[in-house]
Design an enzyme around this catalytic site. Structure first.
Site, PDB file in Angstrom:
ATOM      1  N   ARG A  10      16.298  56.032  33.797  1.00  0.00           N
ATOM      2  CA  ARG A  10      15.831  54.655  33.670  1.00  0.00           C
ATOM      3  C   ARG A  10      15.814  54.003  35.042  1.00  0.00           C
ATOM      4  O   ARG A  10      16.730  54.192  35.853  1.00  0.00           O
ATOM      5  CB  ARG A  10      16.760  53.845  32.745  1.00  0.00           C
ATOM      6  CG  ARG A  10      16.807  54.348  31.330  1.00  0.00           C
ATOM      7  CD  ARG A  10      15.518  53.968  30.592  1.00  0.00           C
ATOM      8  NE  ARG A  10      15.534  54.423  29.222  1.00  0.00           N
ATOM      9  CZ  ARG A  10      14.861  55.485  28.782  1.00  0.00           C
ATOM     10  NH1 ARG A  10      14.160  56.208  29.610  1.00  0.00           N
ATOM     11  NH2 ARG A  10      14.893  55.809  27.511  1.00  0.00           N
ATOM     12  N   HIS A  34       6.558  60.076  37.943  1.00  0.00           N
ATOM     13  CA  HIS A  34       7.029  59.758  36.596  1.00  0.00           C
ATOM     14  C   HIS A  34       6.627  60.861  35.611  1.00  0.00           C
ATOM     15  O   HIS A  34       6.036  60.605  34.566  1.00  0.00           O
ATOM     16  CB  HIS A  34       6.487  58.408  36.131  1.00  0.00           C
ATOM     17  CG  HIS A  34       7.310  57.823  35.014  1.00  0.00           C
ATOM     18  ND1 HIS A  34       7.915  56.607  35.114  1.00  0.00           N
ATOM     19  CD2 HIS A  34       7.638  58.292  33.806  1.00  0.00           C
ATOM     20  CE1 HIS A  34       8.573  56.347  33.993  1.00  0.00           C
ATOM     21  NE2 HIS A  34       8.404  57.367  33.184  1.00  0.00           N
TER      22      HIS A  34
END
Length: 92
Positions: free
Chosen positions: A7, A55
């Site tokens: 995160r 990502h």
């Protein structure tokens, strides 16, 4: 070395930039950020020993990756180039 694929808010970005700039950390591999996409103004783009990935961390299952692992293991022991290497000059 810090690796964050979880995160974006897990890491205090200012503290991490400081630690990397001052040489208190060997490096960082970062896949997630509080703001995505990572803005062009982010200090991470120019922070030493910082590697930014696109990502792409995601769940991986052994059946999906074991073939690549085994092949790279064999290549490593034969002194051959590994598959799917990151090109740090190109940034990915």
């Amino acid at each position: 070395m810090v690796v964050n694929v979880g995160r974006g808010k897990t890491i205090d970005e200012a503290v991490l930039v400081s630690a990397l700039t001052e040489g208190r950390l060997a490096g960082a591999v970062l896949d997630v950020f509080p703001e995505e996409p990572l803005p062009a103004s982010s200090p991470f783009w120019t922070t030493p020993n910082t590697y930014i990935t696109s990502h792409t961390s995601a769940p991986s299952f052994p059946a999906d990756i074991v073939g690549v692992f085994v092949e790279n293991y064999r290549r490593f022991h034969r002194g051959e180039t590994l598959l799917h290497r990151v090109d740090f000059e190109r940034g990915y």
